[in-house]
Each structure stands twice: as structure tokens, then as C-alpha cells.
Design a protein around this motif. Structure first.
Motif, PDB file in Angstrom:
ATOM      1  N   VAL A 242      39.396  38.485  34.431  1.00 43.15           N
ATOM      2  CA  VAL A 242      39.558  38.118  35.841  1.00 43.15           C
ATOM      3  C   VAL A 242      41.036  37.916  36.126  1.00 43.15           C
ATOM      4  O   VAL A 242      41.738  37.235  35.372  1.00 43.15           O
ATOM      5  N   ASP A 243      41.513  38.496  37.216  1.00 40.64           N
ATOM      6  CA  ASP A 243      42.913  38.341  37.603  1.00 40.64           C
ATOM      7  C   ASP A 243      43.044  38.651  39.088  1.00 40.64           C
ATOM      8  O   ASP A 243      42.060  39.079  39.728  1.00 40.64           O
ATOM      9  N   ILE A 244      44.246  38.442  39.633  1.00 46.71           N
ATOM     10  CA  ILE A 244      44.498  38.785  41.034  1.00 46.71           C
ATOM     11  C   ILE A 244      45.267  40.096  41.153  1.00 46.71           C
ATOM     12  O   ILE A 244      45.442  40.611  42.256  1.00 46.71           O
ATOM     13  N   VAL A 245      45.740  40.636  40.017  1.00 49.38           N
ATOM     14  CA  VAL A 245      46.559  41.852  40.020  1.00 49.38           C
ATOM     15  C   VAL A 245      45.717  43.016  39.481  1.00 49.38           C
ATOM     16  O   VAL A 245      45.327  43.020  38.308  1.00 49.38           O
ATOM     17  N   GLN A 246      45.463  44.000  40.328  1.00 51.57           N
ATOM     18  CA  GLN A 246      44.568  45.091  39.958  1.00 51.57           C
ATOM     19  C   GLN A 246      45.091  45.905  38.779  1.00 51.57           C
ATOM     20  O   GLN A 246      44.325  46.327  37.919  1.00 51.57           O
ATOM     21  N   SER A 247      46.405  46.113  38.710  1.00 49.48           N
ATOM     22  CA  SER A 247      46.960  46.913  37.613  1.00 49.48           C
ATOM     23  C   SER A 247      46.710  46.245  36.264  1.00 49.48           C
ATOM     24  O   SER A 247      46.463  46.925  35.252  1.00 49.48           O
ATOM     25  N   LYS A 248      46.742  44.916  36.225  1.00 50.74           N
ATOM     26  CA  LYS A 248      46.445  44.200  34.985  1.00 50.74           C
ATOM     27  C   LYS A 248      44.990  44.402  34.597  1.00 50.74           C
ATOM     28  O   LYS A 248      44.656  44.567  33.414  1.00 50.74           O
ATOM     29  N   LEU A 249      44.113  44.385  35.581  1.00 49.66           N
ATOM     30  CA  LEU A 249      42.689  44.571  35.304  1.00 49.66           C
ATOM     31  C   LEU A 249      42.382  46.000  34.872  1.00 49.66           C
ATOM     32  O   LEU A 249      41.523  46.220  34.012  1.00 49.66           O
ATOM     33  N   ASP A 250      43.104  46.951  35.441  1.00 51.51           N
ATOM     34  CA  ASP A 250      42.920  48.344  35.009  1.00 51.51           C
ATOM     35  C   ASP A 250      43.296  48.483  33.539  1.00 51.51           C
ATOM     36  O   ASP A 250      42.603  49.167  32.770  1.00 51.51           O
ATOM     37  N   PHE A 251      44.370  47.822  33.139  1.00 49.71           N
ATOM     38  CA  PHE A 251      44.770  47.857  31.733  1.00 49.71           C
ATOM     39  C   PHE A 251      43.731  47.155  30.869  1.00 49.71           C
ATOM     40  O   PHE A 251      43.377  47.632  29.791  1.00 49.71           O
ATOM     41  N   ALA A 252      43.243  46.004  31.333  1.00 50.85           N
ATOM     42  CA  ALA A 252      42.243  45.253  30.568  1.00 50.85           C
ATOM     43  C   ALA A 252      41.001  46.107  30.304  1.00 50.85           C
ATOM     44  O   ALA A 252      40.438  46.076  29.196  1.00 50.85           O
TER      45      ALA A 252
ATOM     46  N   THR B 165      35.669  43.894  34.784  1.00 53.98           N
ATOM     47  CA  THR B 165      36.830  43.226  35.377  1.00 53.98           C
ATOM     48  C   THR B 165      36.474  42.769  36.778  1.00 53.98           C
ATOM     49  O   THR B 165      35.638  43.379  37.458  1.00 53.98           O
ATOM     50  N   TYR B 166      37.117  41.701  37.206  1.00 55.37           N
ATOM     51  CA  TYR B 166      36.880  41.171  38.551  1.00 55.37           C
ATOM     52  C   TYR B 166      38.198  40.748  39.166  1.00 55.37           C
ATOM     53  O   TYR B 166      38.975  40.007  38.555  1.00 55.37           O
ATOM     54  N   THR B 167      38.445  41.217  40.388  1.00 57.72           N
ATOM     55  CA  THR B 167      39.633  40.824  41.130  1.00 57.72           C
ATOM     56  C   THR B 167      39.323  39.573  41.935  1.00 57.72           C
ATOM     57  O   THR B 167      38.493  39.611  42.857  1.00 57.72           O
ATOM     58  N   SER B 168      39.958  38.481  41.567  1.00 53.09           N
ATOM     59  CA  SER B 168      39.681  37.202  42.217  1.00 53.09           C
ATOM     60  C   SER B 168      40.038  37.271  43.702  1.00 53.09           C
ATOM     61  O   SER B 168      41.078  37.807  44.086  1.00 53.09           O
ATOM     62  N   GLN B 169      39.161  36.711  44.523  1.00 55.07           N
ATOM     63  CA  GLN B 169      39.325  36.765  45.972  1.00 55.07           C
ATOM     64  C   GLN B 169      39.772  35.410  46.519  1.00 55.07           C
ATOM     65  O   GLN B 169      39.633  34.380  45.860  1.00 55.07           O
ATOM     66  N   ARG B 170      40.277  35.420  47.751  1.00 56.72           N
ATOM     67  CA  ARG B 170      40.680  34.168  48.406  1.00 56.72           C
ATOM     68  C   ARG B 170      39.454  33.536  49.068  1.00 56.72           C
ATOM     69  O   ARG B 170      39.343  33.442  50.297  1.00 56.72           O
ATOM     70  N   VAL B 171      38.521  33.146  48.233  1.00 61.07           N
ATOM     71  CA  VAL B 171      37.294  32.486  48.685  1.00 61.07           C
ATOM     72  C   VAL B 171      37.110  31.244  47.812  1.00 61.07           C
ATOM     73  O   VAL B 171      37.927  30.944  46.941  1.00 61.07           O
TER      74      VAL B 171
ATOM     75  N   ILE C 102      31.370  36.890  39.990  1.00 60.61           N
ATOM     76  CA  ILE C 102      31.573  37.254  38.578  1.00 60.61           C
ATOM     77  C   ILE C 102      30.235  37.338  37.854  1.00 60.61           C
ATOM     78  O   ILE C 102      29.968  38.284  37.108  1.00 60.61           O
ATOM     79  N   ARG C 103      29.390  36.342  38.065  1.00 57.61           N
ATOM     80  CA  ARG C 103      28.076  36.343  37.403  1.00 57.61           C
ATOM     81  C   ARG C 103      27.253  37.567  37.806  1.00 57.61           C
ATOM     82  O   ARG C 103      26.605  38.206  36.966  1.00 57.61           O
ATOM     83  N   LYS C 104      27.303  37.910  39.095  1.00 55.93           N
ATOM     84  CA  LYS C 104      26.545  39.078  39.576  1.00 55.93           C
ATOM     85  C   LYS C 104      27.108  40.365  39.002  1.00 55.93           C
ATOM     86  O   LYS C 104      26.358  41.233  38.537  1.00 55.93           O
TER      87      LYS C 104
END
Length: 359
Positions: free
Chosen positions: A204-214, A222-228, A237-239
């Protein structure tokens, strides 16, 4: 192998925040029969190095005098003390950069990382490893197998951090693990969790490029954290990962308050939460969720007995391919520019060659 009689001991020195310089320092000498002298070949940059560079302090550790930076290093043995039998000149080693007293309660109980007298490289008042030569206790130098390069050896230190965190979580085969943060330590936590047999690993991160690498490196999801809200991010994340009851283990490797809050809503009832990332001293923490779920919560600090040894073995066996994290290798004289790239998030992991290393 660099000859200490003729080679450089140029060092990268932090004078005060935003003020660094190169200084030629005397080559250290082996002062104990159990010590070794090491020519430093490669050094990685840790977030703590950048923090000292920018702010001159981390918590109560304050830079008051010029300090050599760096602590993620690998090098070549130059000479050994008279009592050293495990290493010889020419051996390539990963350097564990913190030396405990060996006599206090934590040391004697096997938790030497908690030693109150720890002498840790590039933590005031002790100099670090961005230098030509370094002395160390022989038992804190880990011989690299032939299959492991010196550049990979410089990544043993952050991998050992990941090993320690995952061992704190007691990850076992078949478990689900969510890792908050996809920086170097978060990536390595995810990779170690996979090596330990976790079948679902979510980064989980806020930077998509990091998640693509992960995703290409080790993670199953991978999950891009949202402003919620933390609860909504946790539900997403669970879903996403097919974990309606939550994850067996959640590791925070970010130190970010929203990630920590979401973590307690992601972990399952009776699950385990480990705090590996460092952030603000005090945060708003969802204590009710932790209590009602009867979560086992642990901290994690540096690395302890067996972590470095296992980190070397994970690299040698190919179970964790740390070389994929190396974005760039630069000459010693480009050290400050390398620090800037790390601060700007332009690299996953950048290595600085030792002052006597030819690229």
C-alpha cells in the motif's frame, strides 16, 4: 583491494544541516585482537542519513560535531586482529554497523539491538561508513558467498531490517500480509514475507510508480491509498485482496499516521500488527479497534541476533532479489547529488562507490 598505506580515506562529512564536505581522514587501525580493517566498496543511503542531512537530528540524537554519514555498506577485509579466525584479508563482507556492549540485560537476553550503549554508525556522536576504511568487530562482518556481489552486500543492512520486522510478526506459510509503504524497507518486508511463505502480500502506498515496482518485485496485490477515512481505505484493501475478515499480519513501514490508522482496521481479529516505520512522535491511534480485535501489537527497531545471517542467505538463495532495487551506482564524489535523488524520490536504492572503487 585498497592498500591503506597508499589509498584514500576520503570521507563524506555532515558539518551541520545542509552542509556537507569531503575530508581526508586518518586510516583507522585495528585496536583489538577481535577487530578487522575493511576497505568500503559500496554504501547505500538510508532515510535516516537524509534526515540528518536535512535536519541535523533524529529525536534526541543531535549532530553537534562533524559526522561521517552512511551505514549500509559492504567491503573487503584488509587486515584482521590476532584472534580473528573466521575472516582473512580479501574476504568480501556485509557490515553490520551497530556494536552493543555485550554485557547488559538486553544483550545477554539476545536483544542486543536494544542495548542502551549501542555504538551505531552515523548516529551521533559516532561516524558512519561513507569513508575509505572502517574498523569493526569481526563477528559483525558477514562473509558474502561467491554468488553475492558487493553491491548486493550493501543491501544486506536494509534487508536485515525487513527480516527483523517480519520475524517480529512471526509470519508463517499460508498467511496474508499487508505492508503499508512501498519504500525500500516496505518492499523488503513484502519480499521477506513472501520468502517466509505468505501467499497474499499487499503493498500500500500513495505513489503509483512505487506500487508498480512492488507488483513486479514481490507483491501479489497493490493498493493506492485514497484521501478517505482509515476505515474506508481498510475496507477497500480487504475487498481488493479477498480478505473479508482482514489480514493475518499488517506491517506499517511508512510511519504515516493515516497508514497506521488504516492498519488497525485492516488486521483481522486476533491478528498481528508491527510498527516498523518511524514518523511523528505522537499520533491519533485507533486504540478501540486494537482492543476489540485483541490485536498483538509490536514495535521493531533495527535488527537483532540472526537477522543479518538470514538476510545474506535470502540473497544467496535467490529468494530475495535485492539487485532489482538498485537504481543507480555513483562515484564517491557524487555523494551529495545521490542524497538529493533519494530525498526527491527519484530512485528506489542508489549506491555510492567507495573513494577507492573504480566504476
Amino acid at each position: 583491494m585498497a592498500d591503506p598505506k597508499t589509498a584514500s580515506n576520503l570521507s563524506f562529512v555532515l558539518n551541520k544541516p545542509h552542509d556537507v564536505s569531503f575530508a581526508e581522514r586518518p586510516v583507522p587501525t585495528v585496536k583489538s585482537e577481535h577487530e578487522v580493517l575493511v576497505a568500503v566498496n559500496y554504501t547505500g543511503i538510508c532515510g535516516s542519513d537524509v534526515h540528518y542531512w536535512q535536519h541535523g537530528a533524529i529525536g534526541h540524537f543531535v549532530v553537534k560535531d562533524p559526522m561521517v554519514l552512511g551505514h549500509e555498506s559492504a567491503g573487503t577485509i584488509v587486515s584482521v586482529g590476532s584472534a580473528v579466525t573466521s575472516l582473512k584479508a580479501g574476504d568480501r563482507v556485509a557490515l553490520e554497523p551497530g556494536y552493543p556492549c555485550r554485557r547488559c540485560g538486553p544483550c545477554l537476553s539476545g536483544h542486543y539491538n536494544l542495548c542502551p550503549e549501542m555504538r551505531f554508525a552515523a548516529t551521533p556522536p559516532y561516524d558512519g561508513t561513507l569513508t575509505g576504511f572502517w574498523t569493526a568487530p569481526a563477528d559483525f562482518c558477514y562473509k558474502l558467498p561467491e554468488s553475492v556481489s558487493l553491491q548486493e552486500g550493501a543491501l544486506v543492512e536494509p534487508l536485515a531490517v525487513g527480516v527483523h520486522i517480519v520475524r517480529q510478526a512471526a509470519v508463517t506459510p499460508g498467511q496474508s500480509v499487508v505492508v503499508m509503504g512501498a519504500g525500500p524497507v516496505g518492499l523488503l518486508c513484502a519480499a521477506v514475507a513472501r520468502a517466509f511463505g505468505a501467499t497474499t502480500v499487499v503493498s500500500v502506498d500513495i505513489v503509483q510508480s512505487k506500487l508498480d515496482f512492488a507488483k513486479s518485485f514481490c507483491s501479489t496485490h497493490t493498493y493506492t491509498s485514497q484521501r478517505v477515512s482509515a476505515e474506508e481505505n481498510a475496507a477497500n484493501i480487504r475487498k481488493l485482496a479477498g480478505l473479508p475478515d482482514g489480514a493475518d499480519v499488517v506491517i506499517d513501514a511508512s510511519g504515516a499516521e493515516p497508514s497506521i490508522q488504516a492498519s488497525l482496521h485492516v488486521v483481522r481479529n486476533g491478528g498481528t500488527y508491527v510498527q516498523g516505520g518511524m514518523g511523528k512522535d505522537n499520533i491519533t491511534f485507533p486504540i478501540m479497534a486494537m482492543c476489540l480485535k485483541e490485536v498483538t501489537a509490536k514495535g521493531s527497531f533495527r535488527y537483532g541476533s540472526g537477522d543479518y545471517k538470514l538476510a545474506v542467505e535470502l540473497i544467496a538463495s535467490g529468494k530475495v532479489e535485492v539487485k532489482k532495487l538498485i537504481s543507480e551506482v555513483v562515484p564517491f564524489k557524487e555523494a551529495e547529488n545521490a542524497f538529493s535523488k533519494v530525498k526527491q524520490g527519484e530512485v528506489v536504492k542508489i549506491l555510492i562507490a567507495g573513494p577507492n572503487e573504480k566504476l
